[in-house]
Design an enzyme around this catalytic site. Structure first.
Site, PDB file in Angstrom:
ATOM      1  N   LYS A 142       2.423  -2.612   6.189  1.00  0.00           N
ATOM      2  CA  LYS A 142       2.643  -2.488   4.738  1.00  0.00           C
ATOM      3  C   LYS A 142       4.083  -2.078   4.438  1.00  0.00           C
ATOM      4  CE  LYS A 142      -1.451  -3.702   3.326  1.00  0.00           C
ATOM      5  NZ  LYS A 142      -1.656  -4.886   2.495  1.00  0.00           N
ATOM      6  N   SER A 189       0.842  -1.209   0.000  1.00  0.00           N
ATOM      7  CA  SER A 189       0.000   0.000   0.000  1.00  0.00           C
ATOM      8  C   SER A 189       0.867   1.245   0.000  1.00  0.00           C
ATOM      9  CB  SER A 189      -0.889   0.017   1.246  1.00  0.00           C
ATOM     10  OG  SER A 189      -1.559   1.258   1.351  1.00  0.00           O
ATOM     11  N   TYR A 231      -1.474  -0.515  10.549  1.00  0.00           N
ATOM     12  CA  TYR A 231      -1.605  -0.794   9.108  1.00  0.00           C
ATOM     13  C   TYR A 231      -0.383  -0.313   8.322  1.00  0.00           C
ATOM     14  CZ  TYR A 231      -3.740  -1.011   4.450  1.00  0.00           C
ATOM     15  OH  TYR A 231      -4.012  -1.286   3.132  1.00  0.00           O
TER      16      TYR A 231
END
Ligand SMILES: NC(=O)c1ccc[n+]([C@@H]2O[C@H](COP(=O)([O-])OP(=O)(O)OC[C@H]3O[C@@H](n4cnc5c(N)ncnc54)[C@H](OP(=O)(O)O)[C@@H]3O)[C@@H](O)[C@H]2O)c1
Length: 250
Positions: free
Chosen positions: A153, A136, A149
């Site tokens: 990533k 991401s 998160y």
């Protein structure tokens, strides 16, 4: 079903980006193995004659290994693996909650590593093929309210860069996908306006071209957003932190 039919395994295929990519590859005539936890959604998708459902939880290593064996038994071969499973709960990201961060790392990072490990020997023996990992733009640099998160990533991107060199020696391609904001159940939880928001079908089109027609390490889109973030990535901390602080306060 022709002998020459190309074959892909996609995880995270029960919804969002993974589902749209599965439909795109099936439409293009590929044989598609799909995985995720929600069997009923996978089975619905497997109504398409080119798609077969192989449910699994990426936090369960035995399940991953068994599913990969089953796919090989049924398909006989694989050309591409696209590991797209991922989790994100924006409300959990605002504070540091070690248990929740561990869960995000288990699914987004360690779950993908177990998938790569499961297919490693197969591709190295085959001396061709392609492993692609959905990371991401959130992994480019630290962003506000992204305590689990973003780091998961960033780790995934760094891991992919590292294994790129190892697999290259065996003729196996490694790539990453860095999507911007795509409208899926995952981003539907965001309460802020998402710039350059695109559909899963748009993402699937870009991913298909990136995986099948182009050869670059990173498949990133939409460029209007990703190129701006790549510019932010090369700035010195002082300017980066100042700019992001100003941008999120607007
Ligand atoms: N949407 C975006 O804007 C965006 C941007 C950048 C990156 N991404 C990445 O793109 C990927 C797909 O996300 P999405 O936006 O399409 O969201 P999504 O619709 O929520 O898809 C996530 C997928 O991951 C699967 N999954 C979650 N936990 C799993 C587990 N423990 N085991 C197996 N599968 C699991 C889910 O299936 P089950 O719940 O059925 O298991 C689902 O199929 C993720 O890696 C995400 O981080 C998305």
């Amino acid at each position: 079903m022709s002998e020459n039919q190309k074959k892909i395994w996609i995880t995270g295929a029960s919804s969002g980006i993974g589902k749209a990519v599965a439909e795109k590859f099936a439409k293009e005539g590929w044989r598609v193995a799909i995985s995720a936890r929600r069997k009923e959604l996978l089975d619905e998708l497997a109504g398409n004659q080119n798609i077969t459902s192989f449910p699994l939880d990426v936090t369960n290593r035995d399940q991953i290994n068994n599913v990969f064996k089953n796919i090989l038994n049924e398909f006989g071969d694989l050309d591409i693996c696209l590991f797209s499973s991922g989790t994100y709960e924006p409300k959990d990201e605002q504070n540091i909650d070690p248990d929740k961060i561990k869960n995000v790392m288990n699914v987004n990072f360690l779950g993908v590593i177990d998938c790569v490990k499961a297919v490693e020997d197969f591709f190295k023996k085959k001396k061709s093929g392609h492993i692609s990992i959905v990371s991401s733009i959130a992994g480019y640099r630290g962003l506000p309210n992204s305590s689990g998160y973003g780091p998961s990533k960033a780790a995934l991107t760094n891991f992919s860069e590292s294994i790129y060199f190892d697999f290259k020696k065996f003729g196996v391609r490694v790539s990453i996908v860095s999507p911007g904001f795509i409208k899926t159940p995952l981003t539907d939880k965001n309460e802020f306006p998402m710039p350059f928001l695109k559909t899963p079908e748009y993402a699937a089109e870009k991913i298909f071209i990136g995986l099948v027609k182009n050869k670059s390490f990173e498949i990133h889109f939409p460029k209007g957003l990703t190129l701006f973030l790549k510019f932010l990535r090369i700035l010195p901390y002082k300017i980066y932190l100042f700019l992001v602080d100003k941008l999120v306060k607007r």
